[in-house]
Design a protein around this motif. Structure first.
Motif, PDB file in Angstrom:
ATOM      1  N   PHE A   7       0.148  -9.787   3.864  1.00 23.24           N
ATOM      2  CA  PHE A   7      -0.873  -9.135   3.388  1.00 23.24           C
ATOM      3  C   PHE A   7      -1.631  -8.970   5.168  1.00 23.24           C
ATOM      4  O   PHE A   7      -2.045  -9.611   5.293  1.00 23.24           O
ATOM      5  CB  PHE A   7      -1.489  -9.026   2.578  1.00 23.24           C
ATOM      6  N   VAL A   8      -2.003  -7.854   5.533  1.00 22.79           N
ATOM      7  CA  VAL A   8      -2.991  -6.801   6.317  1.00 22.79           C
ATOM      8  C   VAL A   8      -4.276  -6.636   5.641  1.00 22.79           C
ATOM      9  O   VAL A   8      -4.012  -5.969   5.254  1.00 22.79           O
ATOM     10  CB  VAL A   8      -1.646  -6.492   7.047  1.00 22.79           C
ATOM     11  N   TYR A   9      -4.926  -7.586   6.138  1.00 24.20           N
ATOM     12  CA  TYR A   9      -5.999  -7.617   5.821  1.00 24.20           C
ATOM     13  C   TYR A   9      -7.089  -5.923   5.927  1.00 24.20           C
ATOM     14  O   TYR A   9      -8.156  -6.216   5.126  1.00 24.20           O
ATOM     15  CB  TYR A   9      -6.920  -8.892   5.558  1.00 24.20           C
ATOM     16  N   SER A  10      -6.947  -5.808   6.760  1.00 22.84           N
ATOM     17  CA  SER A  10      -8.215  -5.547   7.787  1.00 22.84           C
ATOM     18  C   SER A  10      -7.256  -4.016   8.077  1.00 22.84           C
ATOM     19  O   SER A  10      -6.177  -3.591   7.336  1.00 22.84           O
ATOM     20  CB  SER A  10      -8.424  -5.632   9.023  1.00 22.84           C
ATOM     21  N   THR A  11      -8.052  -2.637   8.194  1.00 28.57           N
ATOM     22  CA  THR A  11      -7.714  -1.450   7.886  1.00 28.57           C
ATOM     23  C   THR A  11      -8.049  -0.491   9.423  1.00 28.57           C
ATOM     24  O   THR A  11      -7.415   0.209  10.209  1.00 28.57           O
ATOM     25  CB  THR A  11      -8.027  -0.444   7.432  1.00 28.57           C
ATOM     26  N   ALA A  12      -8.386  -1.517  10.538  1.00 31.28           N
ATOM     27  CA  ALA A  12      -9.143  -1.690  12.203  1.00 31.28           C
ATOM     28  C   ALA A  12      -7.719  -1.751  12.212  1.00 31.28           C
ATOM     29  O   ALA A  12      -6.960  -3.159  12.673  1.00 31.28           O
ATOM     30  CB  ALA A  12     -10.567  -2.112  12.119  1.00 31.28           C
ATOM     31  N   LEU A  19       8.163  -9.122   5.766  1.00 30.98           N
ATOM     32  CA  LEU A  19       7.557  -7.537   5.611  1.00 30.98           C
ATOM     33  C   LEU A  19       6.160  -7.715   6.365  1.00 30.98           C
ATOM     34  O   LEU A  19       5.261  -8.442   5.328  1.00 30.98           O
ATOM     35  CB  LEU A  19       8.162  -7.364   4.492  1.00 30.98           C
ATOM     36  N   LEU A  20       5.295  -7.398   6.549  1.00 32.98           N
ATOM     37  CA  LEU A  20       3.914  -7.170   6.566  1.00 32.98           C
ATOM     38  C   LEU A  20       3.643  -5.471   6.309  1.00 32.98           C
ATOM     39  O   LEU A  20       3.944  -3.983   5.824  1.00 32.98           O
ATOM     40  CB  LEU A  20       3.714  -6.670   8.328  1.00 32.98           C
ATOM     41  N   SER A  21       2.488  -5.588   5.121  1.00 37.74           N
ATOM     42  CA  SER A  21       2.074  -4.323   4.012  1.00 37.74           C
ATOM     43  C   SER A  21       0.334  -4.741   3.308  1.00 37.74           C
ATOM     44  O   SER A  21      -0.067  -6.141   3.562  1.00 37.74           O
ATOM     45  CB  SER A  21       3.029  -4.243   2.866  1.00 37.74           C
ATOM     46  N   ARG A  22      -0.086  -3.737   3.070  1.00 40.52           N
ATOM     47  CA  ARG A  22      -1.513  -3.995   2.233  1.00 40.52           C
ATOM     48  C   ARG A  22      -1.157  -3.073   1.208  1.00 40.52           C
ATOM     49  O   ARG A  22      -1.973  -2.875   0.335  1.00 40.52           O
ATOM     50  CB  ARG A  22      -2.480  -3.281   3.350  1.00 40.52           C
ATOM     51  N   ASP A  23       0.039  -2.921   0.898  1.00 43.00           N
ATOM     52  CA  ASP A  23       0.693  -2.623  -0.627  1.00 43.00           C
ATOM     53  C   ASP A  23       0.698  -3.751  -1.271  1.00 43.00           C
ATOM     54  O   ASP A  23       1.703  -4.611  -1.338  1.00 43.00           O
ATOM     55  CB  ASP A  23       1.563  -2.247  -0.374  1.00 43.00           C
ATOM     56  N   ARG A  24      -0.519  -5.109  -2.445  1.00 40.45           N
ATOM     57  CA  ARG A  24      -0.084  -5.747  -2.889  1.00 40.45           C
ATOM     58  C   ARG A  24       0.979  -5.465  -4.066  1.00 40.45           C
ATOM     59  O   ARG A  24       1.978  -6.628  -3.575  1.00 40.45           O
ATOM     60  CB  ARG A  24      -1.381  -5.556  -3.192  1.00 40.45           C
ATOM     61  N   GLY A  25       1.732  -4.431  -4.403  1.00 39.55           N
ATOM     62  CA  GLY A  25       2.274  -4.498  -5.530  1.00 39.55           C
ATOM     63  C   GLY A  25       3.631  -4.627  -4.725  1.00 39.55           C
ATOM     64  O   GLY A  25       4.579  -5.546  -5.414  1.00 39.55           O
ATOM     65  N   LEU A  26       3.556  -4.554  -3.292  1.00 38.81           N
ATOM     66  CA  LEU A  26       5.144  -4.361  -2.436  1.00 38.81           C
ATOM     67  C   LEU A  26       5.611  -5.904  -2.482  1.00 38.81           C
ATOM     68  O   LEU A  26       6.576  -6.808  -2.410  1.00 38.81           O
ATOM     69  CB  LEU A  26       5.066  -3.608  -1.687  1.00 38.81           C
ATOM     70  N   LEU A  27       4.200  -6.891  -2.323  1.00 32.57           N
ATOM     71  CA  LEU A  27       4.222  -8.237  -1.700  1.00 32.57           C
ATOM     72  C   LEU A  27       4.983  -8.842  -3.497  1.00 32.57           C
ATOM     73  O   LEU A  27       4.693 -10.487  -3.034  1.00 32.57           O
ATOM     74  CB  LEU A  27       2.890  -8.313  -1.198  1.00 32.57           C
ATOM     75  N   HIS A  28       4.404  -8.626  -4.800  1.00 32.44           N
ATOM     76  CA  HIS A  28       5.206  -9.176  -5.563  1.00 32.44           C
ATOM     77  C   HIS A  28       6.262  -9.154  -5.613  1.00 32.44           C
ATOM     78  O   HIS A  28       7.112 -10.110  -6.346  1.00 32.44           O
ATOM     79  CB  HIS A  28       3.800  -8.554  -6.455  1.00 32.44           C
TER      80      HIS A  28
END
Length: 241
Positions: free
Chosen positions: A152-157, A134-143
């Motif tokens: 975690f996907v670190y960039s917004t670009a 699962l790739l996500s920028r949602d930290r809670g989801l990755l917990h």
């Protein structure tokens, strides 16, 4: 709390997850003597998906280690390229990563994508059921505990996002083999087979086509091909095995 006190040093690459007051090198942390080191690290805000080695007083320990008074803990990031158990390597992206999903598909990477917000429990369950990272920028989801694997996907670009995922996982790249709309496999197609999707100009000037085996969408070298070719060429030059 009168439990053990430990020293925790979070690697610079992971400090974005940690409150600012704990970012300046090793910091003292009081624990309850029962929680595992994995729980302690997560309590600081760092998803375990982003953690590589956990080192206690110079020796590597498992996330299930229970810290004792006076121990010094170093939290290291995941080593790259990251090895994911099982095969083949497949991804699942949340609703906010549509551009990244399409670019991965363009490169032939199996990238499932939820175009609507189905909720964290459903995403985590799909990751587990289909054994997808699962790739996500949602930290809670990755917990979430039910995740099979995540990152975690670190960039917004979009360019940086693609580089990050390719650098971290080094998936096999087979450009132009997947439908960017649905992730299905592309097959060669005749002009007659896709005629109902072609405008007059395309029907007259283009002779090479592909078609998605799942959704039926037709593909050919159109107005945006040069832009897509640039993405493919750049990715192959940097990340092809």
């Amino acid at each position: 709390m009168n439990g053990p006190e430990i020293q925790v040093d979070v690697a610079p690459g992971l400090t974005l997850f940690v409150p600012r007051v704990r970012r300046a090198g090793p910091t003292a942390l009081r624990v309850d003597g029962k929680a595992t080191l994995g729980h302690v690290v997560e309590s600081l805000g760092v998803p375990l998906t982003e953690v590589g080695a956990l080192v206690v007083d110079g020796r590597e320990v498992a996330a299930g280690h229970v810290p004792a008074d006076g121990e010094s803990v170093t939290v290291r990031p995941v080593e790259r390229p990251q090895r994911v158990p099982g095969a083949p390597l497949r991804f699942l992206l949340d609703v906010h990563l549509g551009t990244l999903a399409r670019r991965l598909r363009l490169l032939g990477v199996d990238a499932a994508y939820e175009s609507t917000d189905i909720g964290d429990p459903a995403l985590a369950a799909r990751s587990a059921a289909e054994r997808r990272v699962l790739l996500s920028r949602d930290r809670g989801l990755l917990h979430r505990r039910e995740l099979w694997a995540g990152a975690f996907v670190y960039s917004t670009a979009p360019d940086a996002q693609l580089d990050d995922v390719l650098d971290r996982f080094r998936p096999e790249l087979t450009p132009w083999t997947r439908c960017t709309a649905c992730n299905g496999p592309l097959r060669p197609a005749t002009k007659a087979e896709v005629a109902d999707q072609l405008a007059g100009g395309t029907r007259r000037t283009v002779d090479v086509f592909a078609r998605c085996g799942d959704c039926g969408r037709a593909y050919w070298k159109g107005a945006h091909h040069e832009q897509l070719e640039t993405i493919v060429t750049r990715a192959l030059a940097q990340f092809a095995r």
